[in-house]
Design a protein around this motif. Sequence first.
Motif, PDB file in Angstrom:
ATOM      1  N   LEU A  50       0.824  -1.204   0.000  1.00  0.00           N
ATOM      2  CA  LEU A  50       0.000   0.000   0.000  1.00  0.00           C
ATOM      3  C   LEU A  50       0.859   1.255   0.000  1.00  0.00           C
ATOM      4  N   GLY A  51       1.990   1.219   0.697  1.00  0.00           N
ATOM      5  CA  GLY A  51       2.896   2.373   0.718  1.00  0.00           C
ATOM      6  C   GLY A  51       3.465   2.675  -0.661  1.00  0.00           C
ATOM      7  N   ILE A  52       3.824   1.635  -1.399  1.00  0.00           N
ATOM      8  CA  ILE A  52       4.346   1.834  -2.763  1.00  0.00           C
ATOM      9  C   ILE A  52       3.279   2.459  -3.654  1.00  0.00           C
ATOM     10  N   ALA A  53       2.056   1.922  -3.562  1.00  0.00           N
ATOM     11  CA  ALA A  53       0.953   2.461  -4.370  1.00  0.00           C
ATOM     12  C   ALA A  53       0.683   3.921  -4.000  1.00  0.00           C
ATOM     13  N   LEU A  54       0.755   4.241  -2.721  1.00  0.00           N
ATOM     14  CA  LEU A  54       0.511   5.622  -2.276  1.00  0.00           C
ATOM     15  C   LEU A  54       1.548   6.572  -2.856  1.00  0.00           C
ATOM     16  N   GLY A  55       2.810   6.157  -2.856  1.00  0.00           N
ATOM     17  CA  GLY A  55       3.859   6.999  -3.421  1.00  0.00           C
ATOM     18  C   GLY A  55       3.645   7.275  -4.907  1.00  0.00           C
ATOM     19  N   LEU A  56       3.288   6.240  -5.664  1.00  0.00           N
ATOM     20  CA  LEU A  56       3.030   6.411  -7.097  1.00  0.00           C
ATOM     21  C   LEU A  56       1.885   7.392  -7.348  1.00  0.00           C
ATOM     22  N   ILE A  57       0.819   7.243  -6.579  1.00  0.00           N
ATOM     23  CA  ILE A  57      -0.381   8.051  -6.811  1.00  0.00           C
ATOM     24  C   ILE A  57      -0.156   9.510  -6.447  1.00  0.00           C
ATOM     25  N   VAL A  58       0.440   9.756  -5.283  1.00  0.00           N
ATOM     26  CA  VAL A  58       0.655  11.140  -4.852  1.00  0.00           C
ATOM     27  C   VAL A  58       1.603  11.862  -5.810  1.00  0.00           C
ATOM     28  N   ALA A 168      -2.478  -0.412  -9.032  1.00  0.00           N
ATOM     29  CA  ALA A 168      -3.484  -1.467  -8.868  1.00  0.00           C
ATOM     30  C   ALA A 168      -2.809  -2.818  -8.646  1.00  0.00           C
ATOM     31  N   TRP A 169      -1.706  -3.064  -9.334  1.00  0.00           N
ATOM     32  CA  TRP A 169      -0.980  -4.319  -9.149  1.00  0.00           C
ATOM     33  C   TRP A 169      -0.443  -4.414  -7.727  1.00  0.00           C
ATOM     34  N   CYS A 170       0.091  -3.302  -7.209  1.00  0.00           N
ATOM     35  CA  CYS A 170       0.618  -3.300  -5.839  1.00  0.00           C
ATOM     36  C   CYS A 170      -0.474  -3.646  -4.836  1.00  0.00           C
ATOM     37  N   ILE A 171      -1.645  -3.012  -4.974  1.00  0.00           N
ATOM     38  CA  ILE A 171      -2.713  -3.244  -4.010  1.00  0.00           C
ATOM     39  C   ILE A 171      -3.304  -4.642  -4.179  1.00  0.00           C
ATOM     40  N   SER A 172      -3.269  -5.170  -5.403  1.00  0.00           N
ATOM     41  CA  SER A 172      -3.777  -6.535  -5.599  1.00  0.00           C
ATOM     42  C   SER A 172      -2.917  -7.550  -4.868  1.00  0.00           C
ATOM     43  N   ARG A 173      -1.691  -7.162  -4.538  1.00  0.00           N
ATOM     44  CA  ARG A 173      -0.811  -8.053  -3.791  1.00  0.00           C
ATOM     45  C   ARG A 173      -1.153  -8.062  -2.302  1.00  0.00           C
ATOM     46  N   ALA A 174      -1.921  -7.058  -1.853  1.00  0.00           N
ATOM     47  CA  ALA A 174      -2.324  -6.997  -0.445  1.00  0.00           C
ATOM     48  C   ALA A 174      -3.551  -7.872  -0.227  1.00  0.00           C
ATOM     49  N   GLN A 186     -10.699  -0.549  -5.290  1.00  0.00           N
ATOM     50  CA  GLN A 186     -11.781  -0.075  -6.149  1.00  0.00           C
ATOM     51  C   GLN A 186     -11.552   1.371  -6.585  1.00  0.00           C
ATOM     52  N   HIS A 187     -11.029   2.185  -5.685  1.00  0.00           N
ATOM     53  CA  HIS A 187     -10.697   3.567  -6.044  1.00  0.00           C
ATOM     54  C   HIS A 187      -9.712   3.593  -7.210  1.00  0.00           C
ATOM     55  N   ILE A 188      -8.651   2.825  -7.087  1.00  0.00           N
ATOM     56  CA  ILE A 188      -7.596   2.857  -8.103  1.00  0.00           C
ATOM     57  C   ILE A 188      -8.070   2.216  -9.403  1.00  0.00           C
ATOM     58  N   LEU A 189      -8.858   1.164  -9.305  1.00  0.00           N
ATOM     59  CA  LEU A 189      -9.381   0.524 -10.503  1.00  0.00           C
ATOM     60  C   LEU A 189     -10.284   1.487 -11.277  1.00  0.00           C
ATOM     61  N   ASN A 190     -11.123   2.225 -10.545  1.00  0.00           N
ATOM     62  CA  ASN A 190     -11.965   3.221 -11.197  1.00  0.00           C
ATOM     63  C   ASN A 190     -11.129   4.329 -11.816  1.00  0.00           C
ATOM     64  N   ASP A 191     -10.046   4.693 -11.145  1.00  0.00           N
ATOM     65  CA  ASP A 191      -9.166   5.724 -11.693  1.00  0.00           C
ATOM     66  C   ASP A 191      -8.497   5.234 -12.977  1.00  0.00           C
ATOM     67  N   LEU A 192      -8.179   3.951 -13.029  1.00  0.00           N
ATOM     68  CA  LEU A 192      -7.590   3.390 -14.245  1.00  0.00           C
ATOM     69  C   LEU A 192      -8.574   3.500 -15.405  1.00  0.00           C
ATOM     70  N   PHE A 193      -9.835   3.124 -15.176  1.00  0.00           N
ATOM     71  CA  PHE A 193     -10.856   3.253 -16.213  1.00  0.00           C
ATOM     72  C   PHE A 193     -11.042   4.719 -16.608  1.00  0.00           C
ATOM     73  N   ALA A 194     -10.929   5.604 -15.618  1.00  0.00           N
ATOM     74  CA  ALA A 194     -11.078   7.035 -15.892  1.00  0.00           C
ATOM     75  C   ALA A 194      -9.979   7.519 -16.836  1.00  0.00           C
ATOM     76  N   PHE A 195      -8.758   7.082 -16.614  1.00  0.00           N
ATOM     77  CA  PHE A 195      -7.656   7.503 -17.477  1.00  0.00           C
ATOM     78  C   PHE A 195      -7.818   6.948 -18.889  1.00  0.00           C
ATOM     79  N   ILE A 196      -8.354   5.736 -18.992  1.00  0.00           N
ATOM     80  CA  ILE A 196      -8.596   5.180 -20.327  1.00  0.00           C
ATOM     81  C   ILE A 196      -9.619   6.033 -21.058  1.00  0.00           C
ATOM     82  N   GLY A 197     -10.719   6.390 -20.344  1.00  0.00           N
ATOM     83  CA  GLY A 197     -11.722   7.259 -20.951  1.00  0.00           C
ATOM     84  C   GLY A 197     -11.161   8.623 -21.304  1.00  0.00           C
ATOM     85  N   THR A 198     -10.303   9.168 -20.444  1.00  0.00           N
ATOM     86  CA  THR A 198      -9.693  10.477 -20.701  1.00  0.00           C
ATOM     87  C   THR A 198      -8.764  10.418 -21.910  1.00  0.00           C
TER      88      THR A 198
END
Length: 354
Positions: A50-58, A168-174, A186-198
């Motif tokens: 989760l810490g790795i995913a947080l760093g990437l997102i921020v 999403a891969w990092c959090i899927s490991r948790a 779910q937040h990150i998965l929705n954000d992934l779909f959002a970027f695809i739409g964008t």
Amino acid sequence: MSRQDQAHDRAHDHAHDHDEKPGGGHGHSHGHGHGGHSHGVSADADRRWLGIALGLIVGFMAIEVVIGVMANSLALISDAAHMMTDAVSIVLALIAMRLAARPARGGFTYGLKRAEILSAQANGLTLLLLAVWLTYEAVERLLDPPAVEGGLVLVTALAGIVVNVAAAWCISRANRSSLAVEGAYQHILNDLFAFIGTAVAGLIVLTTGFVQADAIATLVVVVLMVKAGYGLVHASGRIFLEAAPADVDPDAVGDRLVGHPPVTEVHDLHIWTITSGQAALSAHVLVEPAGDCHAVRRDLERMLDKEYGITHTTLQVDHAQDALLTLGRAGEEPSGGHCSDAHGPVHREGPHDH
């Protein structure tokens, strides 16, 4: 009844309350079956992922806000806002892990395991509130579309897809059996779909000049956010309201318990979820006068573990009175029975109301 018989019954009832376990020691009669498995989150490994995913997102969120303003893109700004909620959801999950790991003490007899459920509910509510705001902004832009830099939108969205796939891969490991971790996922998965739409919207704006595509992409993301947010709020709400796990039918469990000889009745049956993946059950079980209460309790605990995965059980097992075996209708407690105010349906052999 003779004094000797009365003394035997009192001793037998006391034995129900303090049943001696194999290997020495005493536990409550009703057997709190604790299997050798963990519940909720596994703190050490999950915190790292989760810490790795947080760093990437921020890190990417800060860049995206600047580019979104430069490109005048609501889709990018909405993605950045969504990434902010991603970061908050991960922080909440990390806090919930730390709290849930604390041992039970004082008035918190279950510990703070439900901290993760609070986190999941907060995640769901932020998704729904953010969806309302983005819907308002998107409709405004559909009616009065501003100029949008399609090239910047496309490049940034493609970079966002890469970042979100990694997160999403990092959090899927948790441990996603935890609602808190699932909420962050779910937040990150929705954000992934959002970027695809964008990215699609940016390509359309760049190649056709149809600037409304930016707002339309935002509305597509809103639908995904509402779906995920509702799921989290609904699942956490069921736990807070002490509902039975979604995959367990209490009536079927009651009928299964009463179908085990020499059980004659089951009432005050309660099934609830303490925290993610940790169901609990309590019930008052009556057996035939000649039945072995302790053997019945052990058999029922094994059955609940094997067939329903419920290991946290509290079974009060008593001998049924003769009057109970011959009087009364299904669903009713005869006068002088064990419980004058039973909660929920009464399960007996044969047809009965649920």
